[in-house]
Scaffold this motif. Structure first.
Motif, PDB file in Angstrom:
ATOM      1  N   GLY A 295       3.610   6.632   6.450  1.00 44.75           N
ATOM      2  CA  GLY A 295       2.181   6.480   6.665  1.00 44.75           C
ATOM      3  C   GLY A 295       1.371   6.814   5.434  1.00 44.75           C
ATOM      4  O   GLY A 295       1.912   7.190   4.389  1.00 44.75           O
ATOM      5  N   SER A 296       0.054   6.698   5.574  1.00 49.29           N
ATOM      6  CA  SER A 296      -0.835   6.944   4.443  1.00 49.29           C
ATOM      7  C   SER A 296      -1.050   8.429   4.181  1.00 49.29           C
ATOM      8  O   SER A 296      -1.427   8.802   3.065  1.00 49.29           O
ATOM      9  CB  SER A 296      -2.196   6.281   4.698  1.00 49.29           C
ATOM     10  OG  SER A 296      -2.059   4.889   4.876  1.00 49.29           O
ATOM     11  N   SER A 297      -0.823   9.277   5.176  1.00 46.11           N
ATOM     12  CA  SER A 297      -1.017  10.711   4.987  1.00 46.11           C
ATOM     13  C   SER A 297       0.285  11.494   5.001  1.00 46.11           C
ATOM     14  O   SER A 297       0.386  12.549   4.370  1.00 46.11           O
ATOM     15  CB  SER A 297      -1.947  11.273   6.069  1.00 46.11           C
ATOM     16  OG  SER A 297      -1.348  11.175   7.348  1.00 46.11           O
TER      17      SER A 297
ATOM     18  N   ARG B 111      -3.729   2.839   2.545  1.00 44.32           N
ATOM     19  CA  ARG B 111      -4.020   1.879   3.623  1.00 44.32           C
ATOM     20  C   ARG B 111      -2.754   1.259   4.198  1.00 44.32           C
ATOM     21  O   ARG B 111      -2.725   0.095   4.596  1.00 44.32           O
ATOM     22  CB  ARG B 111      -4.946   0.774   3.128  1.00 44.32           C
ATOM     23  CG  ARG B 111      -6.241   1.232   2.513  1.00 44.32           C
ATOM     24  CD  ARG B 111      -7.172   1.772   3.559  1.00 44.32           C
ATOM     25  NE  ARG B 111      -8.449   2.217   2.962  1.00 44.32           N
ATOM     26  CZ  ARG B 111      -9.318   3.007   3.571  1.00 44.32           C
ATOM     27  NH1 ARG B 111      -9.065   3.461   4.782  1.00 44.32           N
ATOM     28  NH2 ARG B 111     -10.432   3.380   2.987  1.00 44.32           N
ATOM     29  N   GLY B 112      -1.666   2.047   4.217  1.00 44.30           N
ATOM     30  CA  GLY B 112      -0.407   1.564   4.757  1.00 44.30           C
ATOM     31  C   GLY B 112       0.455   0.796   3.782  1.00 44.30           C
ATOM     32  O   GLY B 112       1.600   0.467   4.088  1.00 44.30           O
ATOM     33  N   PHE B 113      -0.061   0.513   2.583  1.00 43.40           N
ATOM     34  CA  PHE B 113       0.681  -0.244   1.578  1.00 43.40           C
ATOM     35  C   PHE B 113       1.262   0.703   0.529  1.00 43.40           C
ATOM     36  O   PHE B 113       0.648   1.714   0.180  1.00 43.40           O
ATOM     37  CB  PHE B 113      -0.226  -1.269   0.882  1.00 43.40           C
ATOM     38  CG  PHE B 113      -0.765  -2.331   1.784  1.00 43.40           C
ATOM     39  CD1 PHE B 113      -0.011  -3.462   2.069  1.00 43.40           C
ATOM     40  CD2 PHE B 113      -2.017  -2.217   2.360  1.00 43.40           C
ATOM     41  CE1 PHE B 113      -0.502  -4.447   2.905  1.00 43.40           C
ATOM     42  CE2 PHE B 113      -2.526  -3.197   3.198  1.00 43.40           C
ATOM     43  CZ  PHE B 113      -1.754  -4.323   3.474  1.00 43.40           C
ATOM     44  N   ILE B 114       2.435   0.346   0.011  1.00 48.49           N
ATOM     45  CA  ILE B 114       3.047   1.128  -1.061  1.00 48.49           C
ATOM     46  C   ILE B 114       2.237   0.920  -2.337  1.00 48.49           C
ATOM     47  O   ILE B 114       2.130  -0.193  -2.843  1.00 48.49           O
ATOM     48  CB  ILE B 114       4.515   0.721  -1.294  1.00 48.49           C
ATOM     49  CG1 ILE B 114       5.325   0.832   0.000  1.00 48.49           C
ATOM     50  CG2 ILE B 114       5.132   1.577  -2.401  1.00 48.49           C
ATOM     51  CD1 ILE B 114       5.437   2.218   0.550  1.00 48.49           C
TER      52      ILE B 114
ATOM     53  N   GLY C 173      -1.821  -3.390   7.123  1.00 43.25           N
ATOM     54  CA  GLY C 173      -2.521  -4.533   7.687  1.00 43.25           C
ATOM     55  C   GLY C 173      -1.759  -5.823   7.425  1.00 43.25           C
ATOM     56  O   GLY C 173      -0.686  -5.835   6.832  1.00 43.25           O
ATOM     57  N   GLY C 174      -2.315  -6.920   7.868  1.00 44.30           N
ATOM     58  CA  GLY C 174      -1.680  -8.212   7.648  1.00 44.30           C
ATOM     59  C   GLY C 174      -0.733  -8.645   8.739  1.00 44.30           C
ATOM     60  O   GLY C 174      -0.130  -9.710   8.648  1.00 44.30           O
TER      61      GLY C 174
ATOM     62  N   GLY D  82      -5.194   5.754   7.060  1.00 43.40           N
ATOM     63  CA  GLY D  82      -5.831   4.708   6.277  1.00 43.40           C
ATOM     64  C   GLY D  82      -6.020   3.394   6.999  1.00 43.40           C
ATOM     65  O   GLY D  82      -6.765   2.531   6.536  1.00 43.40           O
ATOM     66  N   VAL D  83      -5.329   3.212   8.125  1.00 50.96           N
ATOM     67  CA  VAL D  83      -5.389   1.953   8.871  1.00 50.96           C
ATOM     68  C   VAL D  83      -5.491   2.266  10.365  1.00 50.96           C
ATOM     69  O   VAL D  83      -4.836   3.183  10.863  1.00 50.96           O
ATOM     70  CB  VAL D  83      -4.131   1.083   8.618  1.00 50.96           C
ATOM     71  CG1 VAL D  83      -4.187  -0.196   9.438  1.00 50.96           C
ATOM     72  CG2 VAL D  83      -3.987   0.763   7.143  1.00 50.96           C
TER      73      VAL D  83
END
Length: 421
Positions: free
Chosen positions: A19-21, A51-54, A89-90, A217-218
């Motif tokens: 996750g983002s955190s 935001r969930g992305f690497i 996302g996406g 983040g998402v």
């Protein structure tokens, strides 16, 4: 076609939520009935995910290794492969329907196999990566809601297949990051699928429910009906934005802003808020002449609610786009780390005008520290891994075709040694 069976009682299940955190890991052992015994858990702060992305491969890889090694030490065993959650996302959700003639005879396993093969052939990835292709309920001669058609007479047999796909690049980056930590990737699971498995009941999924995952983040908004996930949307905003707002408003470090949000924050106001004082260390704390800030709880709640109003408004718009309205759209479950905010369910219920509850993983044996809504995805990943859910996604383009394989505990120890020395 992948037809996973419940793991044998001596086969371990490993889950990894990036996750983002935070990055968290779990090792569990299923018994003969598929019930899971938690052997070990691990957690590290996530520094390389936005935001969930690497966003930083090296930092994320280190955090993955440390979280998994912590779980391995507690479990007293090592793992080589993990089920990984994808929360960026996406994500897109579509429904494929296929129908085949049966001719009035009894439906056999071969008929079901042929129908599912036909359904798999009908799926068009459209340049995306297929994460899930989950057969839902069957239809016999126009009668919907058949769970097991084998042995029934019918003229025509049909099935709905729920397809969840994602943009390829973020999935490949996630896969590469896990494999760079010398772990094999058993499967990449969409976060809404895992979280729904953990904190929604079968009856809720059947009658219709919306699941709102408030991540750092998402925020993922997904709708379940007829026992399956029928639609989802992602909002690039989460609990981390509330923390940033607090830090900016009061000139505090993010860690301090997160602390006062967790201890003193709330989504609802109370008469005492103007009298309760909160002391927080400023960014320049420790320097001579710099004193701690003092704010009222009312000021803190005001900042929190400003962001929440914007976020819940986007959640409401997402629910409307997903058709979650009328008698069908009455129940909402909020989960994820953001659901730990005090009175969040009461606030959302007042704004959305629907029944809202906080969803926690329904998984016996979870450590108390990992039993809250922030760990719904992690618990759901382990439950999904231990289930016998039929997934037709095997055979489509996978993320791991261009990445190096995992290598297990020894390889990770060598990699850790090299990074430290």
């Amino acid at each position: 076609m992948r037809r996973p069976q419940p793991p044998a009682a001596d086969k371990l299940v490993a889950a990894l939520d990036i996750g983002s955190s935070k990055i968290s890991a779990m090792i569990a052992e299923p018994d003969a009935e598929g019930r899971l015994k938690i052997l070990g858990t691990g957690q590290r702060e996530s520094r390389g995910v936005k935001r969930g992305f690497i966003a930083d491969m090296d930092k994320t890889e280190i955090a993955i290794r440390e979280a998994v090694e912590q779980a391995e030490r507690i479990a007293g065993t090592s793992i080589d492969e993990v089920f990984v959650g994808f929360s960026a996302g996406g994500l897109v959700s579509t429904l494929a329907n296929v129908e085949l003639p049966v001719g009035g005879r009894r439906i056999t396993d071969a008929d079901i196999e042929g129908l599912l093969d036909e359904g798999k052939e009908s799926i068009d990835p459209e340049g995306r990566m297929i994460l899930h292709a989950l057969p839902a309920l069957y239809t016999i001669d126009g009668m919907n809601g058949v769970k097991q058609p084998r042995g029934l007479h019918a003229e025509r047999l049909a099935v709905d297949i729920h397809v969840i796909a994602a943009d390829p690049a973020p999935v490949k980056n996630l896969d590469l990051c896990v494999r760079s930590a010398h772990l094999g990737v058993e499967a990449i699971i969409a976060s809404p699928v895992a979280a729904g498995q953990a904190c929604l009941s079968d009856e809720e999924r059947e009658l219709g429910v919306a699941l709102v995952e408030l991540g750092a983040g998402v925020t993922n908004v997904s709708v379940f009906a007829g026992g399956m996930l029928v639609g989802l949307k992602s909002i690039p905003m989460g609990g981390g934005d509330i923390t940033d707002d607090i830090a900016a408003a009061f000139g505090a470090r993010r860690t301090e802003a997160e602390r006062i949000k967790c201890f003193y924050g709330s989504a609802m106001t109370s008469p005492r808020d103007n009298h309760d004082m909160i002391e927080l260390a400023p960014i320049a704390g420790g320097q001579e002449g710099v004193e701690a800030n003092r704010i009222t709880r009312a000021q803190l709640v005001t900042v929190i609610r400003q962001r929440l109003e914007h976020l819940i408004a986007q959640v409401e718009a997402a629910l409307k786009d997903l058709g979650f309205s009328g008698p069908f759209g009455r129940q909402i479950v909020i989960t994820g780390g953001g659901a730990d905010l005090k009175a969040i369910a009461d606030y959302a219920q007042g704004v959305l005008g629907r029944a809202v509850r906080v969803g926690r993983p329904a998984m016996p044996g979870l450590p108390e520290a990992h039993g809250g809504p922030a760990f719904s995805t992690l618990a759901g990943l382990a439950q999904f891994a231990a289930s016998d859910a039929l997934d037709l996604s095997a055979g489509f383009s996978t993320a791991g075709s261009e990445t190096k394989p995992g290598g297990g505990l020894v390889s990770r120890l060598i990699a850790t040694f090299r990074t430290q020395y």
